[in-house]
Design an enzyme around this catalytic site. Structure first.
Site, PDB file in Angstrom:
ATOM      1  CB  CYS A  89      42.419  51.475  30.883  1.00 41.78           C
ATOM      2  SG  CYS A  89      43.310  50.575  32.153  1.00 41.78           S
ATOM      3  CG  HIS A 138      40.250  48.648  28.572  1.00 42.56           C
ATOM      4  ND1 HIS A 138      41.572  48.430  28.250  1.00 42.56           N
ATOM      5  CD2 HIS A 138      40.176  48.540  29.930  1.00 42.56           C
ATOM      6  CE1 HIS A 138      42.258  48.214  29.358  1.00 42.56           C
ATOM      7  NE2 HIS A 138      41.432  48.267  30.386  1.00 42.56           N
ATOM      8  CG  ASN A 148      43.790  45.675  31.762  1.00 41.74           C
ATOM      9  OD1 ASN A 148      44.180  46.473  30.918  1.00 41.74           O
ATOM     10  ND2 ASN A 148      43.045  46.038  32.788  1.00 41.74           N
TER      11      ASN A 148
HETATM   12  N1  ACO Z   1      43.202  33.714  42.728  1.00 40.07           N
HETATM   13  C1  ACO Z   1      42.448  33.126  43.675  1.00 40.07           C
HETATM   14  N2  ACO Z   1      41.696  33.841  44.518  1.00 40.07           N
HETATM   15  C2  ACO Z   1      41.715  35.170  44.427  1.00 40.07           C
HETATM   16  C3  ACO Z   1      42.503  35.839  43.447  1.00 40.07           C
HETATM   17  C4  ACO Z   1      43.268  35.049  42.590  1.00 40.07           C
HETATM   18  N3  ACO Z   1      44.045  35.575  41.626  1.00 40.07           N
HETATM   19  N4  ACO Z   1      42.296  37.166  43.590  1.00 40.07           N
HETATM   20  C5  ACO Z   1      41.434  37.325  44.601  1.00 40.07           C
HETATM   21  N5  ACO Z   1      41.085  36.137  45.094  1.00 40.07           N
HETATM   22  C6  ACO Z   1      40.197  35.837  46.207  1.00 40.07           C
HETATM   23  C7  ACO Z   1      40.056  36.991  47.164  1.00 40.07           C
HETATM   24  O1  ACO Z   1      41.104  36.992  48.091  1.00 40.07           O
HETATM   25  C8  ACO Z   1      38.730  36.711  47.776  1.00 40.07           C
HETATM   26  O2  ACO Z   1      38.916  35.735  48.768  1.00 40.07           O
HETATM   27  P1  ACO Z   1      38.078  35.806  50.147  1.00 40.07           P
HETATM   28  O3  ACO Z   1      36.642  35.680  49.743  1.00 40.07           O
HETATM   29  O4  ACO Z   1      38.615  34.653  50.905  1.00 40.07           O
HETATM   30  O5  ACO Z   1      38.407  37.146  50.728  1.00 40.07           O
HETATM   31  C9  ACO Z   1      37.934  36.070  46.655  1.00 40.07           C
HETATM   32  O6  ACO Z   1      38.890  35.639  45.690  1.00 40.07           O
HETATM   33  C10 ACO Z   1      36.962  37.016  46.004  1.00 40.07           C
HETATM   34  O7  ACO Z   1      37.655  38.246  45.752  1.00 40.07           O
HETATM   35  P2  ACO Z   1      36.962  39.410  44.991  1.00 40.07           P
HETATM   36  O8  ACO Z   1      37.940  40.527  44.839  1.00 40.07           O
HETATM   37  O9  ACO Z   1      35.656  39.700  45.631  1.00 40.07           O
HETATM   38  O10 ACO Z   1      36.734  38.711  43.591  1.00 40.07           O
HETATM   39  P3  ACO Z   1      35.854  39.201  42.381  1.00 40.07           P
HETATM   40  O11 ACO Z   1      34.850  38.179  42.067  1.00 40.07           O
HETATM   41  O12 ACO Z   1      35.400  40.607  42.565  1.00 40.07           O
HETATM   42  O13 ACO Z   1      36.930  39.174  41.235  1.00 40.07           O
HETATM   43  C11 ACO Z   1      38.273  40.704  39.969  1.00 40.07           C
HETATM   44  C12 ACO Z   1      38.092  39.983  41.288  1.00 40.07           C
HETATM   45  C13 ACO Z   1      38.549  39.666  38.905  1.00 40.07           C
HETATM   46  C14 ACO Z   1      39.466  41.644  40.073  1.00 40.07           C
HETATM   47  C15 ACO Z   1      36.971  41.479  39.664  1.00 40.07           C
HETATM   48  O14 ACO Z   1      36.609  42.290  40.737  1.00 40.07           O
HETATM   49  C16 ACO Z   1      37.100  42.297  38.452  1.00 40.07           C
HETATM   50  O15 ACO Z   1      37.136  41.768  37.362  1.00 40.07           O
HETATM   51  N6  ACO Z   1      37.133  43.620  38.605  1.00 40.07           N
HETATM   52  C17 ACO Z   1      37.380  44.500  37.517  1.00 40.07           C
HETATM   53  C18 ACO Z   1      38.687  45.070  37.751  1.00 40.07           C
HETATM   54  C19 ACO Z   1      39.558  45.044  36.552  1.00 40.07           C
HETATM   55  O16 ACO Z   1      39.337  44.429  35.547  1.00 40.07           O
HETATM   56  N7  ACO Z   1      40.623  45.776  36.724  1.00 40.07           N
HETATM   57  C20 ACO Z   1      41.594  45.882  35.718  1.00 40.07           C
HETATM   58  C21 ACO Z   1      42.213  47.195  35.796  1.00 40.07           C
HETATM   59  S1  ACO Z   1      41.084  48.435  35.577  1.00 40.07           S
HETATM   60  C22 ACO Z   1      40.818  48.618  34.020  1.00 40.07           C
HETATM   61  O17 ACO Z   1      41.539  48.201  33.186  1.00 40.07           O
HETATM   62  C23 ACO Z   1      39.604  49.322  33.742  1.00 40.07           C
END
Ligand code: ACO
Length: 321
Positions: free
Chosen positions: A111, A248, A278
């Site tokens: 990225c 980004h 993204n």
């Molecule tokens: N829909 C519904 N529920 C979901 C989804 C979804 N799409 N995805 C995950 N969940 C659930 C999980 O299974 C989990 O359930 P559980 O509690 O029963 O186990 C719950 O939601 C919480 O999951 P987390 O992974 O803890 O959710 P979080 O609040 O951390 O959000 C996210 C996830 C959005 C990916 C967040 O961590 C984030 O924004 N991280 C940054 C990563 C990113 O942006 N990556 C992009 C690529 S990297 C880059 O470009 C730099």
């Protein structure tokens, strides 16, 4: 001598996939995706490739700059999703454009790839080797996503964005910083082909993106404000003197976290992730092109571009538009 961005372009696949569409495939909802990421829809390729998207974005950037492909001296494609190992995407884009005079190669810093490529081009131009460069970030992430994994398939989109930079007398790119932390590469990965030859055969690995979302989130919110402060410190510009932060587009909450740490209002942080998701290395140049074409970039404005991603890699640069 300075290096100035003189043209921008972008290209997105036609097909738009909404959060509601994804809710038909995996257990998720529009509400969950919007609340956690800010994403509402994304463009997904139904045939366009990293090369075809890149070529379209480059054509628009050349047109925007009023330059011909034959004038381009360096062509860099930032991508982590090339169609082929060899030849590189940049050589194929060069061929499609007819940029026969350009040295062309790919660069993968995920990225942060577009920014790393922009910095590379700056170094070439400032050292006097080339006088211009076409830089494109192009990704078809949809082919490395596990479409049954709700934690990743909702995040990404496909697209390409390009800029043409040229040696200039007037100030352009004022400074840049870039960093890598390979020790934390495991938090966001996508494996390539496994070792297989007459002497060894390693079991097949997952060909899909695997991510520790929370770690990525924490990394971005911690490192990017420090990296932006570092680059602004090179020229003594204060965070609130920056007109626009073109970051980004991974996640709206990450951008909000960065804005908060810099104590700058969110209205200085334009976003398009609601419509495009993204797009990894394509995210910054696509947003820059949209701002340019909307007339939101005026001569003399100060911009900060900043990217972060797998590697881990991250960087920032200050631009006088
Ligand atoms: N829909 C519904 N529920 C979901 C989804 C979804 N799409 N995805 C995950 N969940 C659930 C999980 O299974 C989990 O359930 P559980 O509690 O029963 O186990 C719950 O939601 C919480 O999951 P987390 O992974 O803890 O959710 P979080 O609040 O951390 O959000 C996210 C996830 C959005 C990916 C967040 O961590 C984030 O924004 N991280 C940054 C990563 C990113 O942006 N990556 C992009 C690529 S990297 C880059 O470009 C730099």
């Amino acid at each position: 001598m300075s290096v100035k961005i003189i043209g921008t372009g972008s290209a997105l696949p036609e097909k738009i996939v909404t959060n509601q569409d994804l809710a038909q495939m995996v257990e998720t909802s529009d509400e969950w995706i919007r609340e956690r990421t800010g994403i509402g829809s994304r463009h997904i390729s139904t045939g366009e490739t990293v090369v075809s998207l890149a070529a379209r974005a480059c054509e628009k950037a050349l047109e925007n700059a009023g330059r011909e492909a034959a004038e381009v001296e360096l062509l860099l494609v930032a991508t982590c999703t090339p169609e082929q190992g060899i030849p590189c995407a940049a050589c194929q884009v060069q061929n499609l454009l007819g940029a026969t005079g350009a040295a062309a190669f790919d660069l993968n810093a995920a990225c942060a790839g577009f920014l790393f490529a922009l910095h590379t081009a700056c170094a070439y131009i400032q050292s006097g080797i080339y006088s211009n460069a076409l830089i494109v970030g192009s990704e078809v992430l949809s082919k490395i996503i596990d479409w049954s994994d709700r934690s990743t398939c909702v995040l990404f989109g496909d697209g390409a964005g390009a800029v043409l930079v040229e040696r200039a007398e007037k100030p352009g790119i004022l400074g840049f910083a870039q960093h890598s932390d390979g020790s934390r590469g495991g938090v966001l990965r996508c494996d390539g082909r496994e070792l297989r030859n007459p002497y060894v055969s390693v079991p097949a690995r997952s060909p899909y993106v695997q991510m520790d979302g929370r770690e990525v989130f924490a990394f971005a919110v911690r490192q990017i404000p420090a990296c932006i402060s570092e680059v602004l410190g090179q020229t003594g510009i204060a965070p609130d003197e920056v007109d626009l932060y073109v970051l980004h587009q991974a996640n709206r909450r990450i951008i909000e976290g960065i804005a908060k740490r810099l104590t700058v209002e969110m209205d200085r942080f334009p976003t398009n992730l609601e419509r495009v998701g993204n797009m990894s290395s394509a995210a910054i140049p696509v947003l820059l092109d949209e701002l340019n074409r909307e007339g939101r970039l005026r001569e003399g404005m100060t911009l900060v571009l900043s990217g972060f991603g797998a590697g881990l890699t991250y960087g920032a640069c200050t631009v006088r538009w």
